[in-house]
Scaffold this active site. Sequence first.
Site, PDB file in Angstrom:
ATOM      1  N   CYS A   2     -81.538 -54.617  60.096  1.00 20.91           N
ATOM      2  CA  CYS A   2     -82.587 -54.401  61.094  1.00 20.91           C
ATOM      3  C   CYS A   2     -83.548 -53.344  60.577  1.00 20.91           C
ATOM      4  O   CYS A   2     -83.306 -52.707  59.554  1.00 20.91           O
ATOM      5  CB  CYS A   2     -81.944 -53.904  62.386  1.00 20.91           C
ATOM      6  N   ARG A  27     -87.271 -57.090  57.647  1.00 21.00           N
ATOM      7  CA  ARG A  27     -85.864 -56.713  57.697  1.00 21.00           C
ATOM      8  C   ARG A  27     -85.105 -57.479  58.778  1.00 21.00           C
ATOM      9  O   ARG A  27     -83.875 -57.430  58.825  1.00 21.00           O
ATOM     10  CB  ARG A  27     -85.713 -55.209  57.939  1.00 21.00           C
ATOM     11  N   TRP A  74     -82.036 -58.068  63.212  1.00 21.57           N
ATOM     12  CA  TRP A  74     -81.418 -59.230  62.546  1.00 21.57           C
ATOM     13  C   TRP A  74     -80.020 -59.300  63.143  1.00 21.57           C
ATOM     14  O   TRP A  74     -79.176 -58.443  62.885  1.00 21.57           O
ATOM     15  CB  TRP A  74     -81.343 -59.020  61.034  1.00 21.57           C
ATOM     16  N   ASN A 100     -79.402 -49.654  62.846  1.00 26.89           N
ATOM     17  CA  ASN A 100     -79.321 -50.653  61.774  1.00 26.89           C
ATOM     18  C   ASN A 100     -77.938 -50.504  61.156  1.00 26.89           C
ATOM     19  O   ASN A 100     -77.547 -49.400  60.781  1.00 26.89           O
ATOM     20  CB  ASN A 100     -80.383 -50.396  60.713  1.00 26.89           C
ATOM     21  N   GLY A 101     -77.177 -51.589  61.105  1.00 26.27           N
ATOM     22  CA  GLY A 101     -75.825 -51.500  60.547  1.00 26.27           C
ATOM     23  C   GLY A 101     -74.811 -52.156  61.457  1.00 26.27           C
ATOM     24  O   GLY A 101     -75.175 -52.963  62.328  1.00 26.27           O
ATOM     25  N   GLU A 559     -82.331 -70.947  40.935  1.00 26.23           N
ATOM     26  CA  GLU A 559     -83.329 -70.140  41.658  1.00 26.23           C
ATOM     27  C   GLU A 559     -84.394 -71.024  42.308  1.00 26.23           C
ATOM     28  O   GLU A 559     -84.807 -70.807  43.445  1.00 26.23           O
ATOM     29  CB  GLU A 559     -83.974 -69.123  40.709  1.00 26.23           C
ATOM     30  N   LYS A 563     -85.098 -70.927  46.285  1.00 26.97           N
ATOM     31  CA  LYS A 563     -86.436 -70.633  46.840  1.00 26.97           C
ATOM     32  C   LYS A 563     -86.824 -71.717  47.852  1.00 26.97           C
ATOM     33  O   LYS A 563     -87.299 -71.448  48.942  1.00 26.97           O
ATOM     34  CB  LYS A 563     -87.482 -70.539  45.726  1.00 26.97           C
ATOM     35  N   GLU A 566     -84.652 -71.399  50.985  1.00 23.71           N
ATOM     36  CA  GLU A 566     -84.952 -70.181  51.770  1.00 23.71           C
ATOM     37  C   GLU A 566     -86.173 -70.353  52.668  1.00 23.71           C
ATOM     38  O   GLU A 566     -86.174 -69.957  53.829  1.00 23.71           O
ATOM     39  CB  GLU A 566     -85.204 -69.000  50.823  1.00 23.71           C
ATOM     40  N   HIS A 582     -71.278 -85.750  36.397  1.00 16.63           N
ATOM     41  CA  HIS A 582     -69.872 -85.609  36.803  1.00 16.63           C
ATOM     42  C   HIS A 582     -69.738 -85.475  38.319  1.00 16.63           C
ATOM     43  O   HIS A 582     -68.762 -84.900  38.799  1.00 16.63           O
ATOM     44  CB  HIS A 582     -69.264 -84.380  36.117  1.00 16.63           C
ATOM     45  N   LYS A 681     -84.571 -59.382  54.398  1.00 19.50           N
ATOM     46  CA  LYS A 681     -84.906 -59.023  53.017  1.00 19.50           C
ATOM     47  C   LYS A 681     -83.684 -58.593  52.236  1.00 19.50           C
ATOM     48  O   LYS A 681     -83.539 -58.887  51.050  1.00 19.50           O
ATOM     49  CB  LYS A 681     -85.952 -57.916  53.010  1.00 19.50           C
TER      50      LYS A 681
HETATM   51  C1  BG6 Z   1     -80.905 -61.669  50.798  1.00 19.98           C
HETATM   52  C2  BG6 Z   1     -82.391 -61.916  50.546  1.00 19.98           C
HETATM   53  O1  BG6 Z   1     -80.716 -61.101  52.063  1.00 19.98           O
HETATM   54  O2  BG6 Z   1     -80.389 -60.760  49.835  1.00 19.98           O
HETATM   55  C3  BG6 Z   1     -82.543 -62.502  49.149  1.00 19.98           C
HETATM   56  O3  BG6 Z   1     -82.895 -62.824  51.530  1.00 19.98           O
HETATM   57  C4  BG6 Z   1     -81.916 -61.555  48.130  1.00 19.98           C
HETATM   58  O4  BG6 Z   1     -83.910 -62.689  48.848  1.00 19.98           O
HETATM   59  C5  BG6 Z   1     -80.479 -61.194  48.482  1.00 19.98           C
HETATM   60  O5  BG6 Z   1     -81.948 -62.155  46.871  1.00 19.98           O
HETATM   61  C6  BG6 Z   1     -79.975 -60.059  47.612  1.00 19.98           C
HETATM   62  O6  BG6 Z   1     -80.771 -58.925  47.865  1.00 19.98           O
HETATM   63  P1  BG6 Z   1     -80.797 -57.686  46.843  1.00 19.98           P
HETATM   64  O7  BG6 Z   1     -81.671 -56.676  47.500  1.00 19.98           O
HETATM   65  O8  BG6 Z   1     -79.379 -57.214  46.736  1.00 19.98           O
HETATM   66  O9  BG6 Z   1     -81.325 -58.158  45.540  1.00 19.98           O
END
Ligand code: BG6
Length: 686
Positions: A2, A27, A74, A100-101, A559, A563, A566, A582, A681
């Site tokens: 959060c 966040r 979040w 937050n936590g 990746e 992407k 996500e 396979h 994030k």
């Molecule tokens: C997720 C993010 O919460 O955490 C991703 O949405 C990110 O984009 C992943 O790759 C890992 O985050 P970090 O800060 O440990 O690189």
Amino acid sequence: MCGIVGYIGTQPASNILLEGLRKLEYRGYDSAGIATVLNNQIHCVRAKGKLHHLQEKLAGEENPAQIGIGHTRWATHGKPEEYNAHPHTDTHRRIAVVQNGIIENYRELRDELKVLGHEFRSDTDTETIPHLIAECLQGIRDQGSGIGDWDGIIQNPKSKIQNSSSPFLEAVRQAVNKLKGAFAIAVINADYPDELIVARQQAPLVLGFGQGEFYCASDTPALVPYTRAVLPLENGELARLTPLGVEVYSFEGQRLRKAPRTLNWNPVMVEKQGFKHFMLKEIYEQPGVVRECLETYLNHEWGVGSGDQELGIRESQENSDSRSTSRSTDNKGQSKIQNPKSKIQNSPIRLNLPADFYQDLQQIQIVACGTSWHAALVGKYLLEQLAGIPTQVQYASEFRYAPAPVTPHTLTIGVTQSGETADTLAALEMEIQRRSGLAKEYQPRLLGITNRPESTLGQLIPQIIDTRAGIEIGVAATKTFVAQLVAFYLLALDLAYQRQALSLDQFNKILDGLRQLPAEIEMILESQERYIEELAHDFAETQDFIFLGRGINFPIALEGALKLKEISYIHAEGYPAGEMKHGPIALLDAKVPVVTIAMPGTVFEKVLSNAQEARARDARLIGVTPMDEQEAEDTFDTLIPVPHVDEILSPLVTVIPMQLLAYHIAARRGLDVDQPRNLAKSVTVE
Ligand code: BG6
């Protein structure tokens, strides 16, 4: 995770809190709320969903209150509904808290407090905190006039807050000592309208210093518009913010003398600068990010006529030994060869790592999550192929509870752009704990690769490679991924240099190639973005995608798939191209596009034949490959051209089309690219 903010000062707090939450919305965006103190009353407004819902509720409201706290959520405990939104208050609505936590022992505390008559209104762990503070404060008051004479309640009276006359502060201190878990909190109290109390334990919290006004926030972007004077709190610290200043204490109550430092950021850096989304802005920042890393970490004197190019570089096999030994008799080079320190000073790479970091290094293990885990996989390839060091990569969340056996002379690398991802931090803390006390060769040897050296990771690990990509707002990582890749190239080259694992030619070829990359990435952005935007139209209805890559580009296929998942919510999987036959090949038909990375080099032919296998199942083939490769042109239905670069460097160009394709498919679907559903994030809870 959060986002929390707080303000106390001379201006109306509401707009400052809202602006701070806007900067922290990456966040978490399940709900939002603010609370202020006015006329000895707590005034709390909350709303479900994105921040604009709260803004609509507050629109037109005149609230002169000059102290307040805010939160963007979040959801972890309790559904993303308004009644679970922060701030949470105690039974009599005198105390308000944002957090937050995660409070791990909230159920026991909640049950104890219910027995004492506290009424709970939400399903969250956070609501326990205002009730607990109210209980502690009542305890203090019951013990008469203040701090002196209610030792009975405090577990260890010796640890009262020194030289502070604030029962509110003492009550928060007592409460945080009862909480278990990771938490950053901000607290206001209607009976103490001139005090904003904050505390940090395993979750980020930064204080901001203005003229007669003070701020707190989960991250610096919320402070940048108001001040550059910031002070990150450390674990186990709390602070009292009043219009007169800031006091910092340990959880034991000891006063700590701390001074803010100046942030080298400016407000523009946290704005979109004309781009439709932060993600696209950050994709376009990548050439500059690569330049910045090379500028910072390449030793620009190396090889400039000083002859130090020879040092550490294996020339042809037959005379390497003679050179190193012979040199010892030749007085010009003697000291240089013998003293590893000079070897580090003369390295073409300047990571400022201590000499013992390199000594007797036998293997490497890397822990990470999400996109950082993909960067770690490219890192593994480079550390093994360039420096010849056996390297394991593990999901941090798996490593935390099923770690590889302890091995000697092992380097553990944690990769996390935010430096706050709880799974990665917990895995590293576990590794430190299980190795401390063991014999020297088993002692923890750690390195952090992060974009936030001031983060919790920076406080946990002494050796950090700062990827210097600047703040990344888009939830889907782009520029920080490319910066992590550059960090791994530099680390692998530095270790290869120290271990004489590469010839001079190989070394210079890779260094020259790295220096060309910013221009090559610029070329892809200028020449391909429009084309990829058009191409994205073809996938308006697509439900499944397959991404294929081999060798150093397998992680880039992963990746590319991540992407797309996500930000467009399309089901997508990345596979080693040779693995598809396979099993995953069963997924293929004309409705499943297959994006394949085919770069000339050791596996080019193999990749093309794997693509042919997909063609035989009517899949539409999209090839990320250099323009002038006839075989590739004959294999793929659609080409996304990238410059011809050395295979070992190719991930830094092949990832760009992956990012752009995902971006344009999501943008075309009108989705919130910067704040995709259910994501944050980085996740500061395990
Ligand atoms: C997720 C993010 O919460 O955490 C991703 O949405 C990110 O984009 C992943 O790759 C890992 O985050 P970090 O800060 O440990 O690189």
